[in-house]
Write a protein that holds these residues in place. Sequence first.
Motif, PDB file in Angstrom:
ATOM      1  N   TRP A 174       6.624   6.084  -3.770  1.00  0.00           N
ATOM      2  CA  TRP A 174       6.931   4.464  -4.019  1.00  0.00           C
ATOM      3  C   TRP A 174       8.275   4.580  -2.932  1.00  0.00           C
ATOM      4  CZ3 TRP A 174       4.636   0.581  -5.286  1.00  0.00           C
ATOM      5  CH2 TRP A 174       5.121  -0.514  -5.694  1.00  0.00           C
ATOM      6  N   ILE A 185       6.532   4.542   0.451  1.00  0.00           N
ATOM      7  CA  ILE A 185       5.866   3.003   0.673  1.00  0.00           C
ATOM      8  C   ILE A 185       6.835   1.934   1.013  1.00  0.00           C
ATOM      9  CG2 ILE A 185       4.930   1.133  -0.492  1.00  0.00           C
ATOM     10  CD1 ILE A 185       3.033   3.260  -2.045  1.00  0.00           C
ATOM     11  N   LEU A 200      -2.967   5.440   1.149  1.00  0.00           N
ATOM     12  CA  LEU A 200      -2.771   6.129  -0.249  1.00  0.00           C
ATOM     13  C   LEU A 200      -3.946   6.722  -0.650  1.00  0.00           C
ATOM     14  CD1 LEU A 200      -0.704   7.339  -2.391  1.00  0.00           C
ATOM     15  CD2 LEU A 200      -0.534   5.104  -3.238  1.00  0.00           C
ATOM     16  N   CYS A 231       0.822  -2.553  -2.037  1.00  0.00           N
ATOM     17  CA  CYS A 231      -0.050  -1.979  -1.106  1.00  0.00           C
ATOM     18  C   CYS A 231      -0.804  -3.024  -0.149  1.00  0.00           C
ATOM     19  CB  CYS A 231      -1.268  -1.342  -1.548  1.00  0.00           C
ATOM     20  SG  CYS A 231      -0.574   0.316  -2.521  1.00  0.00           S
ATOM     21  N   ARG A 262       1.948  -4.846   2.146  1.00  0.00           N
ATOM     22  CA  ARG A 262       2.493  -3.754   3.238  1.00  0.00           C
ATOM     23  C   ARG A 262       1.284  -3.415   3.991  1.00  0.00           C
ATOM     24  NH1 ARG A 262       7.803  -2.287   2.691  1.00  0.00           N
ATOM     25  NH2 ARG A 262       8.700  -3.392   0.366  1.00  0.00           N
ATOM     26  N   ILE A 305      -1.065  -1.277   3.120  1.00  0.00           N
ATOM     27  CA  ILE A 305      -1.386  -0.031   3.077  1.00  0.00           C
ATOM     28  C   ILE A 305      -2.813  -0.039   2.271  1.00  0.00           C
ATOM     29  CG2 ILE A 305      -0.753   1.691   1.653  1.00  0.00           C
ATOM     30  CD1 ILE A 305       2.267   0.856   1.799  1.00  0.00           C
TER      31      ILE A 305
END
Length: 204
Positions: free
Chosen positions: A61, A64, A72, A94, A97, A99
């Motif tokens: 975390w 991140i 991830l 996620c 951002r 991700i």
Amino acid sequence: MIIKSKIAIYARVSTDEQTTEAQLHDLREYVDNRGWKNVREYIDEGISGSKDSRPGWNQVWDAIQKGQINTLVVHALDRLGRSLPHLVKIITTCIERNITLISFRENIDLSTSTGRMLAGLFSVLADYELSIIRERTRSGMRSAKARGSQIGKKPQYFNKRRATELRDLGWGQIRIARELGVGVGRVNQWVHEEYIPKDQRECG
């Protein structure tokens, strides 16, 4: 120069009798087949997913938040969140951002349209779960009130006679509140609205 780890693998098992090796074997093979390099592994062993603090996940975390991860990979979504709303929070972060979250077992990839659709579905289900919890709470409070049970924090008894004695001795509100075990605000209200100084009482 520190090279940021962009690909992260996270594995977790709940008890000491279990091992993360099976999860790691699948996840390592997966990232190898994708040709991904610069992979960092984060592991929690013998730690329940219901715990708020998990050393391995805390590191994930933090990475991140610092922008050190762009992908991830987990073995299953239940390895992540301690509840559906918590899982949705992770998925939403996620997405915000950029991700890519990949779940090996469920074959979910947030970089695809199907993955984003499933993320939206999880969000709806989480809202539904929270609404059920809130309704159960309200129902429980109504039932308790109907039975005559105390709802909320029980009011603290304020001994006005003792407070008057202490105030007459020149005690301040904070000291009186500490002595009687009540809030300072309660004492302040009493002083301004009810307390009559000793000399005025004697004159009366």
